[in-house]
Every structure is written in C-alpha cells, then in structure tokens.
Design a protein around this motif. Sequence first.
Motif, PDB file in Angstrom:
ATOM      1  N   GLN A  58      39.047  25.978  40.090  1.00  0.00           N
ATOM      2  CA  GLN A  58      38.044  24.927  40.204  1.00  0.00           C
ATOM      3  C   GLN A  58      38.530  23.877  41.198  1.00  0.00           C
ATOM      4  OE1 GLN A  58      37.709  23.503  36.173  1.00  0.00           O
ATOM      5  NE2 GLN A  58      36.357  25.179  35.543  1.00  0.00           N
ATOM      6  N   ALA A  59      37.613  23.343  41.979  1.00  0.00           N
ATOM      7  CA  ALA A  59      37.950  22.309  42.960  1.00  0.00           C
ATOM      8  C   ALA A  59      37.734  20.932  42.350  1.00  0.00           C
ATOM      9  CB  ALA A  59      37.112  22.475  44.214  1.00  0.00           C
ATOM     10  N   ARG A  73      37.975  35.894  52.446  1.00  0.00           N
ATOM     11  CA  ARG A  73      38.252  34.468  52.268  1.00  0.00           C
ATOM     12  C   ARG A  73      37.066  33.808  51.586  1.00  0.00           C
ATOM     13  NH1 ARG A  73      41.405  32.117  57.618  1.00  0.00           N
ATOM     14  NH2 ARG A  73      43.282  33.436  57.398  1.00  0.00           N
ATOM     15  N   ARG A  74      37.366  33.059  50.534  1.00  0.00           N
ATOM     16  CA  ARG A  74      36.325  32.354  49.795  1.00  0.00           C
ATOM     17  C   ARG A  74      36.690  30.877  49.699  1.00  0.00           C
ATOM     18  NH1 ARG A  74      36.036  34.822  44.192  1.00  0.00           N
ATOM     19  NH2 ARG A  74      38.279  35.136  44.510  1.00  0.00           N
ATOM     20  N   ALA A  75      35.670  30.054  49.444  1.00  0.00           N
ATOM     21  CA  ALA A  75      35.862  28.607  49.332  1.00  0.00           C
ATOM     22  C   ALA A  75      35.298  28.133  48.001  1.00  0.00           C
ATOM     23  CB  ALA A  75      35.193  27.878  50.481  1.00  0.00           C
ATOM     24  N   LEU A  83      35.669  29.843  40.747  1.00  0.00           N
ATOM     25  CA  LEU A  83      35.704  31.238  41.159  1.00  0.00           C
ATOM     26  C   LEU A  83      36.909  31.929  40.549  1.00  0.00           C
ATOM     27  CD1 LEU A  83      34.789  30.976  44.948  1.00  0.00           C
ATOM     28  CD2 LEU A  83      33.264  31.390  43.010  1.00  0.00           C
ATOM     29  N   ALA A  84      36.736  33.216  40.230  1.00  0.00           N
ATOM     30  CA  ALA A  84      37.833  33.997  39.652  1.00  0.00           C
ATOM     31  C   ALA A  84      38.810  34.413  40.744  1.00  0.00           C
ATOM     32  CB  ALA A  84      37.282  35.219  38.927  1.00  0.00           C
ATOM     33  N   VAL A 100      42.278  22.939  40.140  1.00  0.00           N
ATOM     34  CA  VAL A 100      42.781  23.273  38.810  1.00  0.00           C
ATOM     35  C   VAL A 100      42.629  24.770  38.602  1.00  0.00           C
ATOM     36  CG1 VAL A 100      42.396  23.048  36.326  1.00  0.00           C
ATOM     37  CG2 VAL A 100      42.337  21.026  37.772  1.00  0.00           C
ATOM     38  N   LEU A 101      43.678  25.418  38.086  1.00  0.00           N
ATOM     39  CA  LEU A 101      43.625  26.820  37.714  1.00  0.00           C
ATOM     40  C   LEU A 101      43.729  26.927  36.197  1.00  0.00           C
ATOM     41  CD1 LEU A 101      44.420  27.153  40.782  1.00  0.00           C
ATOM     42  CD2 LEU A 101      45.559  29.262  40.079  1.00  0.00           C
TER      43      LEU A 101
END
Length: 308
Positions: A58-59, A73-75, A83-84, A100-101
């Motif tokens: 999570q951003a 590549r993902r954002a 995103l997983a 945060v992971l």
Amino acid sequence: MMRAEQVERERAFGRRQRTAWLVLIGSFTIFCVIAIAVPLFVNSYLQNARRPLSIIVQANQGTVGIDDPDGTRRAVLVGEPGLAAEAGASIRTDNTATAVLLVTPPDVVDTLARLQVYSNSSFDLQQADLPRFSMSRGYPALTLYLENGRLRVSIPEQRQLPILATIQTPHGEVTLTHTGQYYLVVTNNDTQVTVQDGRATLINGQDKLILTSDQRGRIATDQPPEGPMGTERNLIVNGDFSEGMDNWVNYVWSVELNEQPEGQTDVVNIAGEPTLKFFRQGAGHAETKVRQIINEDVTDYESIQMLL
C-alpha cells in the motif's frame, strides 16, 4: 544310475530351497523398507511442504514501484487499493514516496508482519511462505534483500509460531525471531539495526551479535558487527571535526567590499579538541559556511537533538 538321479534331485531341491529363502528374505526386506520409508516420506512432506504468504503493498505517500519477477512494472498510488507482491518482486520508493507491506497467511486476516518502507528505499522479496500443514514445526518465513533505505519491521504477537524474518543487506544479515519492533537503515557505508522491542541477530561471516530491547548494532563493510550500543544515533558524520573537513562542504567566502581579503576556514586544535575556526582580517562584512547534507528520513523518530 539310481545314485546319480538321487544326487540330481537333491541338488534341484537345494536350488529351489535357496530360491525360496531369497524370495522370502527379499520380500521381507522390501516390506521393511516400505514400512519405514513411507511414514518418513509422508512426515517429511507434512513438515516441509510450504505455500506462499500473502503480501499487500500500500502507498502512504507518492508512487510506489513494484517490479515483478517476469519484468512487469506496476505502480501503487495513494488512495487506491494495495497491490499483491510475490517472492522475486522488487519494491522501490523515491524521495517522495513511502509504503506499507502487510504480510498475512492466505485467506486469513491475521497479520504476521508489517513493514513500513520509508523514502529512497529499495529491496527485493526473496522468500515469503509458511508451512502448508498446521502439524509442521516450521516457521513462517520472510526473507528480503534491503539494498538501501530504511525499514521499520513490526512483528505482532501470534497464537502460533511467529514469523522468521531475515533481512540481508550489502554488509551482512539480520535475523528477527521474536515479536517486537525493529528499525533498519542501510547506507553505502553500513547497516544500522535498532531493536525497540524483541531480539535480533546481526551476522557477518562467522561473526554474530545478539541485540535485545533498547539496543542498537552496526555492520560495516567487511567488519564484524558492532554493539550493543544505545538507541541514539549520530546523524552527522564527523560532527566533531576529528577527521578534519571530511564529509563537509567548505563554501567560498563572500566579501562585501571590493579588494578586501577573504578569510580562512580551518580545523585547529584548541585545548586538545579539534575545533572549527573562521578567521579573517579586513574591513566590511564577510561571510562563509560549512555544510553537510544528511539526507536522512527522520519520520517516526521520537526526538532529534542538535548539540553544539
């Protein structure tokens, strides 16, 4: 003639008898191997079979990058669902982003670990799995390679075995085996580990250092771990000028009046202590400065003190 036939019959009977014993012994041996090997194989499978953990990125600020193992590549954007990520992925934050992971078992809401990723951080997820069966004595495992940046790792209390978190860095390895709060900072020069609560093991080659609550340790390049030390950390390098002007930028003097001399900036010894000295003889105003760019994210620090 009768004697020869009797001898031949005895030899044939002996051969059949030996064959029967070989078959009997071989069958018993195979039975024993199967009786022993099958339970061992089943137990080994039950103990070692593993399945992936669920990792959600999570951003908190900015845009967080995810490089998947297949090169995609993902954002992750602020305000959007997380995103997983899976083992083999790389997580990147720039100087405007934090993340945060959340690490959980599949289909279960229990959090095994929470990683706060600060700005200018980069790490690779190398392993993220847990035992497939509850009867296994293995630990849930999370292994990552922190190339640079800062992490806060939170491992909450668990009803079962806690997660075994291993953070590898360019300078060594850090193993977290207990519930608690841990801070890691990786720079070009060293790896700093602070244990707020819990227990951490710092490893570099054959050298180990165990840290407990309210202790800090350091792993420098090609050096054994240093510590335990207090949790306070000096963010300024060579702040006492014991190494002269190393790590400091010495600015050119700015003189107000033309044809007036500039001054001098030197480190001199006064009363046995290295001291930064500005010296000038001339008329009018003049100024200069020395500067060091710390480039340190101090988010979540309890306090910062400037001692002069």
